[in-house]
Design a protein around this motif. Structure first.
Motif, PDB file in Angstrom:
ATOM      1  N   UNK A 186       0.852  -1.188   0.000  1.00 17.09           N
ATOM      2  CA  UNK A 186       0.000   0.000   0.000  1.00 17.09           C
ATOM      3  C   UNK A 186       0.884   1.232   0.000  1.00 17.09           C
ATOM      4  N   UNK A 187       0.249   2.377  -0.141  1.00 16.69           N
ATOM      5  CA  UNK A 187       0.955   3.656  -0.074  1.00 16.69           C
ATOM      6  C   UNK A 187      -0.025   4.714   0.391  1.00 16.69           C
ATOM      7  N   UNK A 188       0.506   5.853   0.789  1.00 18.92           N
ATOM      8  CA  UNK A 188      -0.351   6.954   1.233  1.00 18.92           C
ATOM      9  C   UNK A 188      -0.485   7.969   0.109  1.00 18.92           C
ATOM     10  N   UNK A 189      -1.698   8.407  -0.089  1.00 17.62           N
ATOM     11  CA  UNK A 189      -2.009   9.440  -1.067  1.00 17.62           C
ATOM     12  C   UNK A 189      -2.845  10.481  -0.345  1.00 17.62           C
ATOM     13  N   UNK A 190      -2.287  11.653  -0.178  1.00 12.91           N
ATOM     14  CA  UNK A 190      -2.981  12.731   0.553  1.00 12.91           C
ATOM     15  C   UNK A 190      -3.407  12.274   1.945  1.00 12.91           C
ATOM     16  N   UNK A 191      -2.539  11.492   2.603  1.00 11.50           N
ATOM     17  CA  UNK A 191      -2.806  11.059   3.961  1.00 11.50           C
ATOM     18  C   UNK A 191      -3.717   9.853   4.094  1.00 11.50           C
ATOM     19  N   UNK A 192      -4.156   9.278   2.978  1.00 12.38           N
ATOM     20  CA  UNK A 192      -5.058   8.131   3.005  1.00 12.38           C
ATOM     21  C   UNK A 192      -4.358   6.920   2.405  1.00 12.38           C
ATOM     22  N   UNK A 193      -4.498   5.770   3.064  1.00 15.87           N
ATOM     23  CA  UNK A 193      -3.890   4.545   2.564  1.00 15.87           C
ATOM     24  C   UNK A 193      -4.641   4.095   1.315  1.00 15.87           C
ATOM     25  N   UNK A 194      -3.872   3.776   0.273  1.00 12.13           N
ATOM     26  CA  UNK A 194      -4.441   3.300  -0.992  1.00 12.13           C
ATOM     27  C   UNK A 194      -3.711   2.047  -1.450  1.00 12.13           C
ATOM     28  N   UNK A 195      -4.421   1.248  -2.227  1.00 17.08           N
ATOM     29  CA  UNK A 195      -3.880   0.025  -2.810  1.00 17.08           C
ATOM     30  C   UNK A 195      -4.193   0.028  -4.301  1.00 17.08           C
ATOM     31  N   UNK A 196      -3.256  -0.427  -5.096  1.00 18.29           N
ATOM     32  CA  UNK A 196      -3.535  -0.631  -6.518  1.00 18.29           C
ATOM     33  C   UNK A 196      -4.247  -1.974  -6.652  1.00 18.29           C
ATOM     34  N   UNK A 197      -5.344  -1.997  -7.402  1.00 21.87           N
ATOM     35  CA  UNK A 197      -6.108  -3.235  -7.559  1.00 21.87           C
ATOM     36  C   UNK A 197      -5.230  -4.366  -8.072  1.00 21.87           C
ATOM     37  N   UNK A 198      -4.371  -4.083  -9.044  1.00 15.25           N
ATOM     38  CA  UNK A 198      -3.520  -5.137  -9.611  1.00 15.25           C
ATOM     39  C   UNK A 198      -2.579  -5.720  -8.562  1.00 15.25           C
ATOM     40  N   UNK A 199      -2.101  -4.890  -7.630  1.00 15.98           N
ATOM     41  CA  UNK A 199      -1.208  -5.364  -6.571  1.00 15.98           C
ATOM     42  C   UNK A 199      -1.983  -6.257  -5.600  1.00 15.98           C
ATOM     43  N   UNK A 200      -3.195  -5.866  -5.257  1.00 12.52           N
ATOM     44  CA  UNK A 200      -4.024  -6.674  -4.357  1.00 12.52           C
ATOM     45  C   UNK A 200      -4.324  -8.022  -5.003  1.00 12.52           C
ATOM     46  N   UNK A 201      -4.691  -8.020  -6.282  1.00  9.26           N
ATOM     47  CA  UNK A 201      -5.007  -9.262  -6.974  1.00  9.26           C
ATOM     48  C   UNK A 201      -3.775 -10.159  -7.101  1.00  9.26           C
ATOM     49  N   UNK A 202      -2.605  -9.561  -7.373  1.00  5.88           N
ATOM     50  CA  UNK A 202      -1.359 -10.334  -7.468  1.00  5.88           C
ATOM     51  C   UNK A 202      -1.002 -10.923  -6.104  1.00  5.88           C
ATOM     52  N   UNK A 203      -1.154 -10.134  -5.039  1.00  2.00           N
ATOM     53  CA  UNK A 203      -0.869 -10.621  -3.692  1.00  2.00           C
ATOM     54  C   UNK A 203      -1.778 -11.795  -3.354  1.00  2.00           C
ATOM     55  N   UNK A 204      -3.064 -11.672  -3.677  1.00  2.00           N
ATOM     56  CA  UNK A 204      -4.020 -12.738  -3.404  1.00  2.00           C
ATOM     57  C   UNK A 204      -3.636 -14.009  -4.159  1.00  2.00           C
ATOM     58  N   UNK A 205      -3.247 -13.877  -5.421  1.00  2.00           N
ATOM     59  CA  UNK A 205      -2.826 -15.038  -6.214  1.00  2.00           C
ATOM     60  C   UNK A 205      -1.591 -15.698  -5.607  1.00  2.00           C
ATOM     61  N   UNK A 206      -0.650 -14.891  -5.122  1.00  5.64           N
ATOM     62  CA  UNK A 206       0.555 -15.427  -4.467  1.00  5.64           C
ATOM     63  C   UNK A 206       0.185 -16.202  -3.209  1.00  5.64           C
ATOM     64  N   UNK A 207      -0.737 -15.648  -2.424  1.00  7.97           N
ATOM     65  CA  UNK A 207      -1.167 -16.325  -1.195  1.00  7.97           C
ATOM     66  C   UNK A 207      -1.858 -17.641  -1.526  1.00  7.97           C
ATOM     67  N   UNK A 208      -2.647 -17.616  -2.569  1.00  6.43           N
ATOM     68  CA  UNK A 208      -3.367 -18.807  -2.999  1.00  6.43           C
ATOM     69  C   UNK A 208      -2.385 -19.899  -3.423  1.00  6.43           C
ATOM     70  N   UNK A 209      -1.380 -19.507  -4.209  1.00  9.71           N
ATOM     71  CA  UNK A 209      -0.344 -20.453  -4.675  1.00  9.71           C
ATOM     72  C   UNK A 209       0.413 -21.051  -3.495  1.00  9.71           C
ATOM     73  N   UNK A 210       0.692 -20.235  -2.497  1.00  9.08           N
ATOM     74  CA  UNK A 210       1.466 -20.684  -1.344  1.00  9.08           C
ATOM     75  C   UNK A 210       0.594 -21.386  -0.302  1.00  9.08           C
TER      76      UNK A 210
END
Length: 63
Positions: free
Chosen positions: A34-58
Protein backbone atom coordinates in the motif's frame (compact mmCIF):
# COMPACT_ATOMS: atom_id res chain seq x y z
CA UNK A 1 -5.55 4.19 -18.78
CA UNK A 2 -5.38 4.87 -15.06
CA UNK A 3 -5.26 1.91 -12.73
CA UNK A 4 -7.94 1.67 -10.07
CA UNK A 5 -6.87 2.69 -6.59
CA UNK A 6 -8.71 1.07 -3.70
CA UNK A 7 -9.27 2.32 -0.17
CA UNK A 8 -8.59 0.15 2.86
CA UNK A 9 -12.32 -0.39 3.21
CA UNK A 10 -12.64 -1.58 -0.38
CA UNK A 11 -9.71 -3.98 0.00
CA UNK A 12 -11.12 -5.25 3.29
CA UNK A 13 -14.44 -5.98 1.58
CA UNK A 14 -12.76 -7.44 -1.52
CA UNK A 15 -10.67 -9.86 0.58
CA UNK A 16 -13.51 -10.42 3.05
CA UNK A 17 -11.31 -9.70 6.06
CA UNK A 18 -11.86 -7.23 8.90
CA UNK A 19 -10.30 -3.81 8.46
CA UNK A 20 -8.24 -4.48 11.61
CA UNK A 21 -6.69 -7.56 9.98
CA UNK A 22 -5.78 -5.58 6.89
CA UNK A 23 -4.24 -2.87 9.10
CA UNK A 24 -2.21 -5.49 11.02
CA UNK A 25 -0.96 -7.01 7.75
CA UNK A 26 0.03 -3.55 6.56
CA UNK A 27 1.96 -2.80 9.75
CA UNK A 28 3.71 -6.20 9.64
CA UNK A 29 4.47 -5.87 5.94
CA UNK A 30 2.71 -9.15 5.18
CA UNK A 31 -0.32 -7.87 3.27
CA UNK A 32 -0.65 -6.33 -0.15
CA UNK A 33 1.62 -3.34 -0.74
CA UNK A 34 0.00 0.00 0.00
CA UNK A 35 0.96 3.66 -0.07
CA UNK A 36 -0.35 6.95 1.23
CA UNK A 37 -2.01 9.44 -1.07
CA UNK A 38 -2.98 12.73 0.55
CA UNK A 39 -2.81 11.06 3.96
CA UNK A 40 -5.06 8.13 3.00
CA UNK A 41 -3.89 4.55 2.56
CA UNK A 42 -4.44 3.30 -0.99
CA UNK A 43 -3.88 0.02 -2.81
CA UNK A 44 -3.54 -0.63 -6.52
CA UNK A 45 -6.11 -3.23 -7.56
CA UNK A 46 -3.52 -5.14 -9.61
CA UNK A 47 -1.21 -5.36 -6.57
CA UNK A 48 -4.02 -6.67 -4.36
CA UNK A 49 -5.01 -9.26 -6.97
CA UNK A 50 -1.36 -10.33 -7.47
CA UNK A 51 -0.87 -10.62 -3.69
CA UNK A 52 -4.02 -12.74 -3.40
CA UNK A 53 -2.83 -15.04 -6.21
CA UNK A 54 0.55 -15.43 -4.47
CA UNK A 55 -1.17 -16.33 -1.20
CA UNK A 56 -3.37 -18.81 -3.00
CA UNK A 57 -0.34 -20.45 -4.67
CA UNK A 58 1.47 -20.68 -1.34
CA UNK A 59 -1.63 -22.03 0.41
CA UNK A 60 -1.62 -19.05 2.79
CA UNK A 61 -5.11 -17.57 2.28
CA UNK A 62 -6.94 -17.44 5.59
CA UNK A 63 -3.86 -17.96 7.76
Amino acid sequence: MTEELMTSRQVSEFLNVPAATLRTWRLRGSGPQSFRLCGTVRYRRSVVEAWLAEQEQAGQVGR
